[in-house]
Design a protein around this motif. Structure first.
Motif, PDB file in Angstrom:
ATOM      1  N   LEU A 372      22.713   4.309  17.709  1.00  0.00           N
ATOM      2  CA  LEU A 372      22.975   4.373  16.279  1.00  0.00           C
ATOM      3  C   LEU A 372      22.733   3.026  15.611  1.00  0.00           C
ATOM      4  O   LEU A 372      22.126   2.945  14.540  1.00  0.00           O
ATOM      5  N   GLU A 373      23.206   1.955  16.256  1.00  0.00           N
ATOM      6  CA  GLU A 373      23.057   0.636  15.648  1.00  0.00           C
ATOM      7  C   GLU A 373      21.601   0.197  15.653  1.00  0.00           C
ATOM      8  O   GLU A 373      21.134  -0.431  14.702  1.00  0.00           O
ATOM      9  N   ALA A 374      20.875   0.545  16.718  1.00  0.00           N
ATOM     10  CA  ALA A 374      19.476   0.134  16.790  1.00  0.00           C
ATOM     11  C   ALA A 374      18.596   0.933  15.852  1.00  0.00           C
ATOM     12  O   ALA A 374      17.663   0.399  15.237  1.00  0.00           O
ATOM     13  N   ARG A 375      18.876   2.250  15.728  1.00  0.00           N
ATOM     14  CA  ARG A 375      18.014   3.123  14.936  1.00  0.00           C
ATOM     15  C   ARG A 375      18.405   3.198  13.470  1.00  0.00           C
ATOM     16  O   ARG A 375      17.557   3.194  12.583  1.00  0.00           O
ATOM     17  N   LEU A 376      19.718   3.296  13.228  1.00  0.00           N
ATOM     18  CA  LEU A 376      20.190   3.502  11.862  1.00  0.00           C
ATOM     19  C   LEU A 376      20.907   2.299  11.290  1.00  0.00           C
ATOM     20  O   LEU A 376      21.216   2.279  10.098  1.00  0.00           O
ATOM     21  N   GLY A 377      21.195   1.310  12.128  1.00  0.00           N
ATOM     22  CA  GLY A 377      21.913   0.138  11.648  1.00  0.00           C
ATOM     23  C   GLY A 377      23.365   0.427  11.315  1.00  0.00           C
ATOM     24  O   GLY A 377      23.998  -0.317  10.576  1.00  0.00           O
ATOM     25  N   VAL A 378      23.916   1.513  11.871  1.00  0.00           N
ATOM     26  CA  VAL A 378      25.303   1.889  11.612  1.00  0.00           C
ATOM     27  C   VAL A 378      26.075   1.797  12.919  1.00  0.00           C
ATOM     28  O   VAL A 378      25.662   2.357  13.940  1.00  0.00           O
ATOM     29  N   ALA A 379      27.165   1.086  12.901  1.00  0.00           N
ATOM     30  CA  ALA A 379      28.002   0.950  14.095  1.00  0.00           C
ATOM     31  C   ALA A 379      29.111   1.990  14.055  1.00  0.00           C
ATOM     32  O   ALA A 379      29.759   2.181  13.028  1.00  0.00           O
ATOM     33  N   LEU A 380      29.305   2.690  15.179  1.00  0.00           N
ATOM     34  CA  LEU A 380      30.410   3.642  15.298  1.00  0.00           C
ATOM     35  C   LEU A 380      31.329   3.097  16.384  1.00  0.00           C
ATOM     36  O   LEU A 380      31.148   3.379  17.572  1.00  0.00           O
ATOM     37  N   PRO A 381      32.316   2.289  16.008  1.00  0.00           N
ATOM     38  CA  PRO A 381      33.089   1.547  17.011  1.00  0.00           C
ATOM     39  C   PRO A 381      33.994   2.445  17.831  1.00  0.00           C
ATOM     40  O   PRO A 381      34.427   3.507  17.397  1.00  0.00           O
ATOM     41  N   VAL A 382      34.256   1.993  19.048  1.00  0.00           N
ATOM     42  CA  VAL A 382      35.240   2.644  19.908  1.00  0.00           C
ATOM     43  C   VAL A 382      36.565   1.925  19.703  1.00  0.00           C
ATOM     44  O   VAL A 382      36.685   0.733  19.996  1.00  0.00           O
ATOM     45  N   ALA A 383      37.540   2.637  19.166  1.00  0.00           N
ATOM     46  CA  ALA A 383      38.797   1.968  18.831  1.00  0.00           C
ATOM     47  C   ALA A 383      39.916   2.997  18.792  1.00  0.00           C
ATOM     48  O   ALA A 383      39.682   4.202  18.702  1.00  0.00           O
ATOM     49  N   TRP A 384      41.137   2.484  18.905  1.00  0.00           N
ATOM     50  CA  TRP A 384      42.299   3.337  18.689  1.00  0.00           C
ATOM     51  C   TRP A 384      42.290   3.815  17.245  1.00  0.00           C
ATOM     52  O   TRP A 384      41.683   3.174  16.387  1.00  0.00           O
ATOM     53  N   PRO A 385      42.938   4.934  16.970  1.00  0.00           N
ATOM     54  CA  PRO A 385      42.967   5.401  15.576  1.00  0.00           C
ATOM     55  C   PRO A 385      43.487   4.318  14.632  1.00  0.00           C
ATOM     56  O   PRO A 385      44.509   3.690  14.881  1.00  0.00           O
ATOM     57  N   ARG A 386      42.741   4.089  13.578  1.00  0.00           N
ATOM     58  CA  ARG A 386      43.159   3.091  12.590  1.00  0.00           C
ATOM     59  C   ARG A 386      44.365   3.611  11.812  1.00  0.00           C
ATOM     60  O   ARG A 386      44.626   4.816  11.772  1.00  0.00           O
ATOM     61  N   PRO A 387      45.098   2.691  11.169  1.00  0.00           N
ATOM     62  CA  PRO A 387      46.220   3.155  10.335  1.00  0.00           C
ATOM     63  C   PRO A 387      45.786   4.166   9.281  1.00  0.00           C
ATOM     64  O   PRO A 387      46.546   5.084   8.968  1.00  0.00           O
ATOM     65  N   SER A 388      44.573   4.023   8.766  1.00  0.00           N
ATOM     66  CA  SER A 388      44.097   4.973   7.754  1.00  0.00           C
ATOM     67  C   SER A 388      43.772   6.332   8.357  1.00  0.00           C
ATOM     68  O   SER A 388      43.701   7.335   7.634  1.00  0.00           O
TER      69      SER A 388
END
Length: 424
Positions: A372-388
């Motif tokens: 995704l980051e290489a092709r679309l320039g969008v990062a989809l991070p791996v993380a615990w659920p954010r407060p939001s």
């Protein structure tokens, strides 16, 4: 109650394949919902962090949005630029730590050309103050050398060492106007930047003197008839620009930003304006933020579809469980027990599906984030659920529990004879 729970558990085990399919459906909906929410958050964050670490954007007096579009997003153009003399005065100011000159006006196969200095690679920051990195090659050094953004190189298939021809004027429809190009002065690709997810990826970077060199034999936006200056002779001419689009400014003390902004706005030598990048980006987002609203609407639609699927699946299964529910009534279960049983079953299904959806999204993020980051320039991070995201997950579980009350209410209304009487 324990007997009822045990019977319900054995019933669930007998229907394990159907329940597994329901959990998969809920997991897919949850993963898609969380994925869209994270994508929305990343798009907004990426927009707001297209430039960071820059305290002021300075240019000729115009609207802050127009100046930001030109200098940060390399879109459109300002009606007139600022003088090089003013850029030098700002660079020499005692409050200023560094400056990055920016000049636009040309293009290459639909991508904007940005003329700047070596300070661009030293001081430009994006995201969380991340520096630009080269995926291949080195920064430009000579007049006719260029560094390409990641998307430019990928889409056009360029590599280090290739030669490219720039076109005169702003990008239009992705094609060059071969009657207004600079074919006599090609540029050599010396470097390709790593993906950033910002307008840098879609930009061709050249030196300021390179921009001047290709226009030595041009006047009023067109080649001078009968005049052609070969690349080998451009060094004999003055290649310092008279005007540039703008300057990115970094201060020694950020607390003095408003003082310098006011001083630039009141410059007696030239009508200039200094813009705070964060303020300008917020104003620009109010204009182009309709995409975020679309993603919010899509998230809501995904949630509704997922809940509708849960309710319809439980209702469909309810018709097959009439005899089972009637037998439970016959052995002493009260109508309220059936209501609690089915509502709890729906909540457990929603909880299991939600957890599975989160794990699925985590796995997809781990596997697909580099692509995704290489092709679309969008990062989809791996993380615990954010407060939001916690209220969103809570809303999913609450909505699933409420949606499960409908089949539970139907079971509550069923008479004992309903499931024991054969239907013909």
């Amino acid at each position: 109650m324990m007997t009822l729970t045990g019977m319900a558990a054995r019933s669930a085990w007998n229907r394990r394949y159907n329940l597994l399919l329901m959990i998969v459906a809920i997991a897919l909906s949850t993963a898609l919902l969380l994925g869209v929410e994270r994508l929305r958050h990343q798009v907004r964050t990426g927009f707001a962090q297209a430039i960071s670490g820059t305290d002021l954007i300075v240019g000729a007096r115009t609207s802050p949005v127009q100046l930001t579009l030109s200098t940060v997003f390399h879109l459109g153009g300002v009606t007139h630029g600022m003088s090089w003399a003013s850029a030098q005065r700002i660079a020499d100011h005692p409050l200023v730590a560094w400056t990055i000159p920016v000049s636009l006006g040309d293009s290459h196969r639909g991508f904007p050309v940005l003329a700047t200095s070596e300070d661009y690679f030293r001081h430009f920051r994006y995201g969380d103050r991340r520096a630009l990195a080269l995926a291949d090659g080195r920064p430009f050094g000579a007049v006719f050398e260029t560094v390409l953004g990641a998307e430019v190189a990928r889409r056009l298939g360029y590599r280090v060492g290739d030669r490219i021809v720039l076109s005169h004027g702003e990008p239009a429809h992705g094609d060059d106007d071969h009657h207004a190009d600079h074919a006599d002065k090609p540029f050599v690709v010396t470097g390709i930047l790593a993906p950033t997810g910002t307008p840098v990826d879609r930009t061709v970077h050249i030196r300021l003197d390179g921009m001047e060199a290709i226009h030595l034999d041009w006047q009023a936006g067109a080649p001078v008839p009968g005049m052609s200056i070969p690349p080998a002779l451009v060094g004999k001419f003055q290649l310092t620009p008279a005007h540039i689009t703008g300057v990115l400014v970094g201060l020694k003390l950020r607390s003095r930003v408003f003082a310098l902004q006011r001083e630039i706005d009141e410059d007696p030598h030239e009508a200039l304006m200094a813009v705070l990048p964060g303020v300008a980006l917020d104003a620009l987002w109010q204009i182009v933020g309709v995409g975020e609203k679309s993603l919010l609407g899509m998230s809501a639609l995904i949630g509704v579809v997922g809940l509708a699927g849960l309710v319809s699946s439980i209702l469909a299964a309810l018709g097959e469980r009439r005899r089972e529910l009637a037998i439970l009534r016959a052995v002493g279960a009260r109508p309220i027990d059936l209501l609690i049983l089915l509502a709890s079953e729906g909540f457990v299904l929603m909880l299991a599906g939600t957890l599975a959806g989160y794990l699925l999204l985590t796995g997809l993020s781990l596997a697909g984030a580099p692509w995704l980051e290489a092709r679309l320039g969008v990062a989809l991070p791996v993380a615990w659920p954010r407060p939001s995201e916690l209220p969103l997950l809570g809303a999913i579980l609450a909505a699933g529990a409420i949606a499960s009350l409908l089949p539970g209410w139907r079971a509550y209304r069923l008479s004992l004879s309903d499931g024991l009487t054969p239907h013909t």
